[in-house]
Design a protein around this motif. Structure first.
Motif, PDB file in Angstrom:
ATOM      1  N   ASP A  82       0.813  -1.219   0.000  1.00  0.00           N
ATOM      2  CA  ASP A  82       0.000   0.000   0.000  1.00  0.00           C
ATOM      3  C   ASP A  82       0.847   1.269   0.000  1.00  0.00           C
ATOM      4  OD1 ASP A  82      -2.438  -1.409   0.098  1.00  0.00           O
ATOM      5  OD2 ASP A  82      -2.228  -1.690   2.259  1.00  0.00           O
ATOM      6  N   ALA A  83       2.159   1.123  -0.228  1.00  0.00           N
ATOM      7  CA  ALA A  83       3.038   2.287  -0.269  1.00  0.00           C
ATOM      8  C   ALA A  83       2.579   3.254  -1.360  1.00  0.00           C
ATOM      9  CB  ALA A  83       4.475   1.851  -0.524  1.00  0.00           C
ATOM     10  N   ALA A  84       2.798   4.531  -1.099  1.00  0.00           N
ATOM     11  CA  ALA A  84       2.324   5.565  -2.026  1.00  0.00           C
ATOM     12  C   ALA A  84       2.882   5.382  -3.438  1.00  0.00           C
ATOM     13  CB  ALA A  84       2.699   6.941  -1.492  1.00  0.00           C
ATOM     14  N   GLY A  85       4.123   4.922  -3.527  1.00  0.00           N
ATOM     15  CA  GLY A  85       4.719   4.743  -4.845  1.00  0.00           C
ATOM     16  C   GLY A  85       3.946   3.773  -5.723  1.00  0.00           C
ATOM     17  N   PHE A  86       3.419   2.717  -5.108  1.00  0.00           N
ATOM     18  CA  PHE A  86       2.665   1.737  -5.882  1.00  0.00           C
ATOM     19  C   PHE A  86       1.352   2.312  -6.397  1.00  0.00           C
ATOM     20  CE2 PHE A  86       5.102  -1.579  -3.398  1.00  0.00           C
ATOM     21  CZ  PHE A  86       5.823  -2.034  -4.498  1.00  0.00           C
ATOM     22  N   MET A  87       0.797   3.278  -5.678  1.00  0.00           N
ATOM     23  CA  MET A  87      -0.458   3.871  -6.119  1.00  0.00           C
ATOM     24  C   MET A  87      -0.297   4.560  -7.469  1.00  0.00           C
ATOM     25  SD  MET A  87      -2.533   2.965  -3.841  1.00  0.00           S
ATOM     26  CE  MET A  87      -3.931   3.935  -4.408  1.00  0.00           C
ATOM     27  N   LEU A  88       0.910   5.032  -7.750  1.00  0.00           N
ATOM     28  CA  LEU A  88       1.161   5.746  -9.006  1.00  0.00           C
ATOM     29  C   LEU A  88       1.082   4.829 -10.218  1.00  0.00           C
ATOM     30  CD1 LEU A  88       4.208   7.915  -7.831  1.00  0.00           C
ATOM     31  CD2 LEU A  88       1.803   8.600  -7.962  1.00  0.00           C
ATOM     32  N   VAL A  89       1.296   3.521 -10.004  1.00  0.00           N
ATOM     33  CA  VAL A  89       1.340   2.605 -11.148  1.00  0.00           C
ATOM     34  C   VAL A  89       0.221   1.577 -11.119  1.00  0.00           C
ATOM     35  CG1 VAL A  89       3.811   2.827 -11.547  1.00  0.00           C
ATOM     36  CG2 VAL A  89       2.977   1.129  -9.913  1.00  0.00           C
ATOM     37  N   ARG A  90      -0.701   1.666 -10.171  1.00  0.00           N
ATOM     38  CA  ARG A  90      -1.769   0.658 -10.114  1.00  0.00           C
ATOM     39  C   ARG A  90      -2.618   0.666 -11.380  1.00  0.00           C
ATOM     40  NH1 ARG A  90      -2.768  -2.351  -5.632  1.00  0.00           N
ATOM     41  NH2 ARG A  90      -1.648  -1.767  -3.732  1.00  0.00           N
ATOM     42  N   GLU A  91      -2.876   1.835 -11.940  1.00  0.00           N
ATOM     43  CA  GLU A  91      -3.642   1.891 -13.187  1.00  0.00           C
ATOM     44  C   GLU A  91      -2.867   1.229 -14.325  1.00  0.00           C
ATOM     45  OE1 GLU A  91      -5.672   5.177 -16.188  1.00  0.00           O
ATOM     46  OE2 GLU A  91      -4.982   5.779 -14.188  1.00  0.00           O
ATOM     47  N   GLN A  92      -1.564   1.488 -14.363  1.00  0.00           N
ATOM     48  CA  GLN A  92      -0.724   0.853 -15.376  1.00  0.00           C
ATOM     49  C   GLN A  92      -0.707  -0.658 -15.195  1.00  0.00           C
ATOM     50  OE1 GLN A  92       0.645   1.199 -18.435  1.00  0.00           O
ATOM     51  NE2 GLN A  92       2.254   2.648 -17.890  1.00  0.00           N
ATOM     52  N   LEU A  98      16.239  -5.427  -2.817  1.00  0.00           N
ATOM     53  CA  LEU A  98      15.670  -5.376  -4.151  1.00  0.00           C
ATOM     54  C   LEU A  98      14.734  -6.568  -4.392  1.00  0.00           C
ATOM     55  CD1 LEU A  98      15.487  -4.132  -6.969  1.00  0.00           C
ATOM     56  CD2 LEU A  98      17.558  -5.407  -7.591  1.00  0.00           C
ATOM     57  N   THR A  99      15.147  -7.747  -3.924  1.00  0.00           N
ATOM     58  CA  THR A  99      14.322  -8.946  -4.088  1.00  0.00           C
ATOM     59  C   THR A  99      12.994  -8.795  -3.352  1.00  0.00           C
ATOM     60  OG1 THR A  99      16.281 -10.357  -4.337  1.00  0.00           O
ATOM     61  CG2 THR A  99      14.215 -11.434  -3.714  1.00  0.00           C
ATOM     62  N   VAL A 100      13.068  -8.271  -2.135  1.00  0.00           N
ATOM     63  CA  VAL A 100      11.832  -8.046  -1.364  1.00  0.00           C
ATOM     64  C   VAL A 100      10.944  -7.033  -2.071  1.00  0.00           C
ATOM     65  CG1 VAL A 100      10.899  -7.146   0.799  1.00  0.00           C
ATOM     66  CG2 VAL A 100      12.875  -8.680   0.836  1.00  0.00           C
ATOM     67  N   LEU A 101      11.544  -5.981  -2.590  1.00  0.00           N
ATOM     68  CA  LEU A 101      10.781  -4.945  -3.287  1.00  0.00           C
ATOM     69  C   LEU A 101      10.058  -5.517  -4.500  1.00  0.00           C
ATOM     70  CD1 LEU A 101      10.005  -1.971  -3.766  1.00  0.00           C
ATOM     71  CD2 LEU A 101      12.194  -1.688  -4.969  1.00  0.00           C
ATOM     72  N   LEU A 102      10.754  -6.326  -5.291  1.00  0.00           N
ATOM     73  CA  LEU A 102      10.133  -6.916  -6.475  1.00  0.00           C
ATOM     74  C   LEU A 102       9.103  -7.971  -6.084  1.00  0.00           C
ATOM     75  CD1 LEU A 102      13.257  -7.148  -8.800  1.00  0.00           C
ATOM     76  CD2 LEU A 102      11.332  -5.562  -8.972  1.00  0.00           C
ATOM     77  N   GLY A 103       9.307  -8.623  -4.940  1.00  0.00           N
ATOM     78  CA  GLY A 103       8.294  -9.544  -4.441  1.00  0.00           C
ATOM     79  C   GLY A 103       7.008  -8.810  -4.074  1.00  0.00           C
ATOM     80  N   THR A 104       7.164  -7.634  -3.492  1.00  0.00           N
ATOM     81  CA  THR A 104       5.992  -6.817  -3.174  1.00  0.00           C
ATOM     82  C   THR A 104       5.312  -6.329  -4.445  1.00  0.00           C
ATOM     83  OG1 THR A 104       7.112  -6.092  -1.154  1.00  0.00           O
ATOM     84  CG2 THR A 104       5.178  -4.839  -1.840  1.00  0.00           C
ATOM     85  N   LEU A 105       6.117  -6.009  -5.464  1.00  0.00           N
ATOM     86  CA  LEU A 105       5.545  -5.637  -6.758  1.00  0.00           C
ATOM     87  C   LEU A 105       4.703  -6.787  -7.307  1.00  0.00           C
ATOM     88  CD1 LEU A 105       5.309  -3.777  -9.268  1.00  0.00           C
ATOM     89  CD2 LEU A 105       7.385  -4.883 -10.130  1.00  0.00           C
TER      90      LEU A 105
END
Length: 299
Positions: A73-83, A135-142
């Motif tokens: 739910d980090a703000a950064g992810f909100m920017l790309v949810r539509e994409q 980085l691995t954790v970040l991409l896992g969250t992605l």
């Protein structure tokens, strides 16, 4: 002092990953553009896929800089949810399940890890491992965000298809000038009853109908809520200037209506669709004439 060493001293591995993602944004986007998750969605031009890669890389950099690499739910992810929603929906339309989409997201990790290893080639081994782990954790969250989006898009697609099926299963037939009918077959629930009401009222307006026949011969049973919906449909049609005739009430449905205490005194009912049509024609000043051995007679 090398740039990565200065970054290492300034912040956590997550922050350093954020700096790396911004620094290598273009290279990451170029590599991602050739991966199935991007290539299969952005088929018009590769530049479009690259631009989408830049957007996702920027979002990941923002999440890492905020040290929220485990937070979907980090703000950064909100920017790309539509994409991501567009990409997930495209893969769903292609018939891919969540497992395959998950593998496509996993395929984004090796190119970025390779770039990170090259970028931090001179860094201490421990620091490199910490950054690779972040980085691995970040991409896992992605991946989690993509799968959540894919499931949401899948549910939305199912809802749209269900509504379309309800509309297809609720045809309106013009029987005569000023007479329309909705023959219902199968189980009625609240959602379908609502579609019946909307479809019938639209037909009354479009056809300028004076009589609307609601034939429930093919409906095995109804519950109290559906019975009330049918009553509301009759009342709504009357408000639109049309008389609604209900035909084909089965014994079980009649008992349900009686047990519920619903008053059908103001509702015109007929045993069959043919009887309902004859009633409407008669009210319009027309009669059904049939041939008989003794001559023509009216019904």
């Amino acid at each position: 002092m090398p740039e990565h060493e200065a970054d290492a001293q300034q912040g956590s591995p997550a922050r350093e990953v954020g700096v790396f993602l911004r620094r290598r944004r273009e290279q990451i986007a170029q590599r991602w553009a050739d991966e199935p998750l991007f290539r299969a969605v952005f088929t018009v031009s590769r530049d479009e896929a690259v631009e989408a890669g830049r957007t996702v890389a920027d979002a990941l950099a923002e999440v890492a800089a905020a040290e929220r690499v485990v937070d979907p739910d980090a703000a950064g992810f909100m920017l790309v949810r539509e994409q991501l929603a567009r990409m997930a929906a495209s893969r769903a339309r292609a018939g891919l399940g969540t497992a395959q989409v998950s593998r496509e997201v996993d395929a984004l990790r090796p190119p970025v890890v390779d770039l990170l290893a090259a970028d931090l080639a001179d860094a201490p081994t421990g620091r490199l491992r910490e950054c690779e782990s972040a980085l691995t954790v970040l991409l896992g969250t992605l991946r989690l965000v993509v799968l959540e989006t894919a499931l949401s898009e899948g549910e939305a697609l199912i809802d749209r298809q269900r509504l379309q099926l309800l509309e297809v299963a609720t045809p309106v037939i013009k029987l005569w000038d000023g007479i329309v009918a909705v023959p219902l077959i199968g189980t009625l629930d609240s959602a379908r009853s609502q579609v019946v009401m909307e479809t019938l009222l639209e037909a009354v307006v479009d056809q300028q109908a004076r009589y609307a026949i609601l034939d429930i011969t093919g409906v095995p049973t109804v519950d109290s809520l559906v019975a009330q919906h049918l009553m509301k449909t009759v009342a709504a049609a009357r408000l639109m200037g049309a008389e609604c005739v209900v035909s084909g009430i089965r014994p079980a449905i009649a008992q349900t209506i009686v047990h519920l205490g619903l008053d059908l005194g103001t509702v015109v009912t007929r045993a069959s669709l043919a009887d309902a049509l004859a009633h409407a024609l008669h009210r319009l000043g027309a009669d059904i004439v049939h041939a008989s051995p003794g001559g023509a007679g009216s019904r």
